[in-house]
Each structure stands twice: as C-alpha cells, then as structure tokens.
Design a protein around this motif. Structure first.
Motif, PDB file in Angstrom:
ATOM      1  N   ARG A   1      49.891  37.056  49.851  1.00  0.00           N
ATOM      2  CA  ARG A   1      48.701  36.561  49.139  1.00  0.00           C
ATOM      3  C   ARG A   1      47.790  37.723  48.738  1.00  0.00           C
ATOM      4  N   ILE A   2      47.566  38.619  49.682  1.00  0.00           N
ATOM      5  CA  ILE A   2      46.667  39.750  49.394  1.00  0.00           C
ATOM      6  C   ILE A   2      47.287  40.643  48.318  1.00  0.00           C
ATOM      7  N   ALA A   3      48.585  40.913  48.442  1.00  0.00           N
ATOM      8  CA  ALA A   3      49.264  41.786  47.467  1.00  0.00           C
ATOM      9  C   ALA A   3      49.145  41.213  46.053  1.00  0.00           C
ATOM     10  N   LYS A   4      49.290  39.885  45.955  1.00  0.00           N
ATOM     11  CA  LYS A   4      49.217  39.227  44.647  1.00  0.00           C
ATOM     12  C   LYS A   4      47.815  39.387  44.043  1.00  0.00           C
ATOM     13  N   LEU A   5      46.800  39.200  44.866  1.00  0.00           N
ATOM     14  CA  LEU A   5      45.412  39.329  44.394  1.00  0.00           C
ATOM     15  C   LEU A   5      45.100  40.768  43.997  1.00  0.00           C
TER      16      LEU A   5
ATOM     17  N   TRP B   1      38.901  42.111  58.717  1.00  0.00           N
ATOM     18  CA  TRP B   1      40.352  42.221  58.755  1.00  0.00           C
ATOM     19  C   TRP B   1      40.953  42.128  57.360  1.00  0.00           C
ATOM     20  N   ILE B   2      40.489  41.189  56.568  1.00  0.00           N
ATOM     21  CA  ILE B   2      41.039  41.048  55.215  1.00  0.00           C
ATOM     22  C   ILE B   2      40.663  42.274  54.376  1.00  0.00           C
ATOM     23  N   GLY B   3      39.464  42.793  54.617  1.00  0.00           N
ATOM     24  CA  GLY B   3      39.026  44.001  53.906  1.00  0.00           C
ATOM     25  C   GLY B   3      39.954  45.170  54.171  1.00  0.00           C
ATOM     26  N   ARG B   4      40.321  45.335  55.427  1.00  0.00           N
ATOM     27  CA  ARG B   4      41.244  46.417  55.789  1.00  0.00           C
ATOM     28  C   ARG B   4      42.615  46.173  55.148  1.00  0.00           C
ATOM     29  N   ALA B   5      43.045  44.911  55.162  1.00  0.00           N
ATOM     30  CA  ALA B   5      44.353  44.579  54.588  1.00  0.00           C
ATOM     31  C   ALA B   5      44.342  44.809  53.074  1.00  0.00           C
ATOM     32  N   TYR B   6      43.200  44.546  52.452  1.00  0.00           N
ATOM     33  CA  TYR B   6      43.056  44.801  51.008  1.00  0.00           C
ATOM     34  C   TYR B   6      43.253  46.296  50.726  1.00  0.00           C
ATOM     35  N   VAL B   7      42.569  47.131  51.485  1.00  0.00           N
ATOM     36  CA  VAL B   7      42.693  48.590  51.301  1.00  0.00           C
ATOM     37  C   VAL B   7      44.148  49.011  51.498  1.00  0.00           C
ATOM     38  N   ASP B   8      44.777  48.443  52.514  1.00  0.00           N
ATOM     39  CA  ASP B   8      46.172  48.761  52.817  1.00  0.00           C
ATOM     40  C   ASP B   8      47.086  48.378  51.653  1.00  0.00           C
TER      41      ASP B   8
ATOM     42  N   LYS C   1      47.265  42.993  42.976  1.00  0.00           N
ATOM     43  CA  LYS C   1      48.018  43.261  41.740  1.00  0.00           C
ATOM     44  C   LYS C   1      47.304  42.666  40.527  1.00  0.00           C
ATOM     45  N   ALA C   2      46.620  41.527  40.750  1.00  0.00           N
ATOM     46  CA  ALA C   2      45.880  40.870  39.662  1.00  0.00           C
ATOM     47  C   ALA C   2      44.533  41.550  39.403  1.00  0.00           C
ATOM     48  N   GLY C   3      44.251  42.619  40.133  1.00  0.00           N
ATOM     49  CA  GLY C   3      43.036  43.399  39.879  1.00  0.00           C
ATOM     50  C   GLY C   3      41.786  42.867  40.547  1.00  0.00           C
ATOM     51  N   LYS C   4      41.946  41.967  41.520  1.00  0.00           N
ATOM     52  CA  LYS C   4      40.765  41.426  42.221  1.00  0.00           C
ATOM     53  C   LYS C   4      40.110  42.509  43.076  1.00  0.00           C
ATOM     54  N   SER C   5      38.793  42.361  43.251  1.00  0.00           N
ATOM     55  CA  SER C   5      38.062  43.323  44.072  1.00  0.00           C
ATOM     56  C   SER C   5      38.220  42.969  45.549  1.00  0.00           C
ATOM     57  N   GLN C   6      37.778  43.897  46.386  1.00  0.00           N
ATOM     58  CA  GLN C   6      37.849  43.659  47.834  1.00  0.00           C
ATOM     59  C   GLN C   6      37.076  42.395  48.219  1.00  0.00           C
ATOM     60  N   ASP C   7      35.876  42.245  47.645  1.00  0.00           N
ATOM     61  CA  ASP C   7      35.066  41.053  47.961  1.00  0.00           C
ATOM     62  C   ASP C   7      35.759  39.773  47.518  1.00  0.00           C
ATOM     63  N   GLN C   8      36.386  39.823  46.344  1.00  0.00           N
ATOM     64  CA  GLN C   8      37.087  38.627  45.844  1.00  0.00           C
ATOM     65  C   GLN C   8      38.262  38.251  46.749  1.00  0.00           C
ATOM     66  N   VAL C   9      38.942  39.260  47.260  1.00  0.00           N
ATOM     67  CA  VAL C   9      40.077  38.990  48.152  1.00  0.00           C
ATOM     68  C   VAL C   9      39.567  38.397  49.462  1.00  0.00           C
ATOM     69  N   VAL C  10      38.467  38.931  49.972  1.00  0.00           N
ATOM     70  CA  VAL C  10      37.888  38.370  51.208  1.00  0.00           C
ATOM     71  C   VAL C  10      37.471  36.924  50.963  1.00  0.00           C
TER      72      VAL C  10
END
Ligand SMILES: [Zn+2]
Length: 323
Positions: A268-272, A305-312, A274-283
């Motif tokens: 889910r995070i990878a897809k977001l 946690w999601i923020g860290r996963a977004y960066v990753d 890839k779609a160019g979403k920001s860290q806040d949007q992913v959270v």
C-alpha cells in the motif's frame, strides 16, 4: 576447561552473497526526513520471568529484548542480555538452572536493549558472538542522523570477540546453535539463532509482538525484513517454537501472519509513494488500519511508523529507478 573449549567448536563460513557485510562501512546514508523515534522509558524494578521452551532451553522475559538461555553439561549461554542494570537479575536467573557461569553471549543485533549487559558479561569472561556489523557499530563513535545525538563507542569488554559475515555454528550443550545473518532487515546487524535439534528459534527484533521498528539509520529496510521472513519461513515447521525479540513466544503460523501483514502494508505504501503522494498523505491514508488492533499496542504511533515506512519505500523506489 581446555577439553571443554575443544568441544566447543565455533565454525564461521563466509558465503559472500553480496549483501551488506564486513566489507562495507557500517553507517548507511541518513534519510533526513526519518521521524525521530521516542522509545518509551523502560520501567524500573522489572523482575525476570523464566519460561521453559524445550529441554535445557529457556526464555527470560524482563526489561528489553527477550533472552534465550541454554544450560547443560557445557555450561550456560545466553542470546542477548537486555540492559546493564538487569545483569544481576539475569545472573541470578541463570544460577537457578546452572552451576556454571555464562560462557557465551550471542547478540542478535546492536541495539542497547539487547546488548546492554555485554560490558558486565564480557568483563566476567564470557565470549561475545555477533555479526561483523555489531562490532563495527558498537566499536566506533556514531551519530544518530535522526536527531544528531552522539552515540559513543562501547567499552572493549562489550564488543563481540567472535564475529562472522553470513553464518556460523556453536556446538554447545549437545545441540547445534546455527547463526544466520538476515541482511538489511530490522538493522544491518541482525542474526537469528536456531537450536537445530530442539527446533527453537530466536529471531531478535526481526519478529516482535507489534508493528516492527525498522531502523533505517543502521541499515534496516522494509523489503529486507520481508525477505528475511520468507527465508526463515522456508526453513521452519509447525513445531518450531520462536522466541521473539519482544512479546510472547511465537510459532510459524504467527510469523506467517506477521509477514503477510507487512506485505499488505508495504505494498500500500509503495503504491502511494509511486503515485507521488507526500509523507503526510501516506500517513493520512492509514495503510495499517485493519492491523492496528492486533499489532498496534499501547505505544503505537501511526504517524511515526508509517512516516518511517514512507521514507523507506521512497528510498527503495529511488534504488529501483537507478537500476
Ligand atoms: Zn532492536
């Protein structure tokens, strides 16, 4: 004693799989937007609770990482040693089961809640065994790139004296303790320990009771953790008892469910990303939603946690683009 040492053969085999191992510098490039993790303060005066896992094998629950313990004719060996202030309690718990002191300390990875007792056990003559990168990290001054905090090198007594790149085996107490490095998983220093005959596995922090802390500052990656689980799942069976780094005893079905959860969240995070979403949007998208009740726990902070996963996953996408 000499005879005993001869009996205890430590064999290290470097297989050179091209993973992050001894030939690489320990500190990976920092990711500037990684949120700082505020670890909850460990409580004071925590007792040690000893639980039998298999004949001669125990888990010691206390403060910090769960400790694996083997006792028998050769003596005692522990896997991880929590914090420095827990050492007297760990020694007392071991003494109830073994007349001999701790001969070996095996570190599953570098973190202080798993290696804090190294100084005392090392000074008392225990042989500390760990992955090459544990010695590299603990043996040199580090700076936490997330908050610029200095992390001074540990004392000589706290450093592993036997290290290896990929696998090693300790022949002890009539079992074979097989150490396997899992590259870039929870950190770049992780090993798991398998008691081959007893079919018991200590997975360190590559398997815990809650959402994982993937320590990108010391080489941990989301993809690496999932790959690590797949590697482990292929080698265990339904009777394998698993000591988690934190949390209750586990088994193969629970590891499989944990792995499957991570795959869903990662995808889910990878897809977001890839779609160019920001860290806040992913959270805000809350990719962990249906798993939070089971794995969230009291200290779970979704944004962190999601923020860290977004960066990753952003870094993983960049790596894939470069290939
Ligand atoms: Zn850890």
């Amino acid at each position: 004693m000499k005879q005993q040492i001869r009996q205890i053969l430590v064999t290290a085999a470097a297989l050179g799989c091209g993973t992050l191992a001894s030939s690489q510098a320990p500190a990976p490039a920092p990711a500037p937007t990684v949120p700082v993790v505020q670890m909850p303060r460990p409580p004071e005066n925590v007792p040690i609770e000893t639980v039998n896992v298999a004949p001669g094998i125990y888990v010691l629950f206390g403060k910090g990482g769960n400790i694996g313990l083997t006792v028998g004719a050769d003596g005692a060996a522990i896997i991880d040693d929590q914090f420095a202030d827990m050492v007297p309690k760990i020694r007392a718990a071991v003494a109830l089961l073994s007349e001999k002191p701790v001969h070996f300390v095996i570190n599953t990875h570098l973190h202080g809640d798993h290696t804090g007792g190294n100084d005392a056990f090392g000074a008392a003559g225990a042989v500390i065994i760990a992955h090459d990168n544990v010695r590299k990290f603990l043996g040199s001054d580090q700076v936490n790139p997330a908050n610029n905090q200095a992390i001074p090198a540990r004392a000589k007594e706290a450093l592993p004296v036997i290290t290896f790149a990929d696998t090693a085996t300790l022949h002890f107490n009539d079992d074979d303790l097989e150490f396997t490095h899992l590259p870039n998983a929870h950190t770049a220093t992780d090993i798991i320990v398998r008691f081959r005959k007893a079919n018991v596995l200590h997975m360190g922090d590559c398997f815990t009771g809650g959402f994982p802390f993937i320590d990108g500052n010391t080489g941990g990656t989301f993809d690496g953790l999932i790959a690590a689980h797949e590697k482990v799942l292929a080698t265990i069976d339904d009777n394998t008892r698993i000591i988690r780094g934190h949390g209750p005893l586990g088994n193969k079905a629970e590891l499989q469910a944990y792995h499957d959860m991570l795959v869903v969240v990662r995808d889910r995070i990878a897809k977001l990303v890839k779609a160019g979403k920001s860290q806040d949007q992913v959270v805000e998208a809350r990719p962990t939603r249906e798993f939070e009740e089971k794995y969230g726990g009291g200290s779970f902070n979704a944004a962190q946690w999601i923020g860290r996963a977004y960066v990753d996953q952003k870094a993983a996408l960049e790596r894939r683009k470069k290939k």
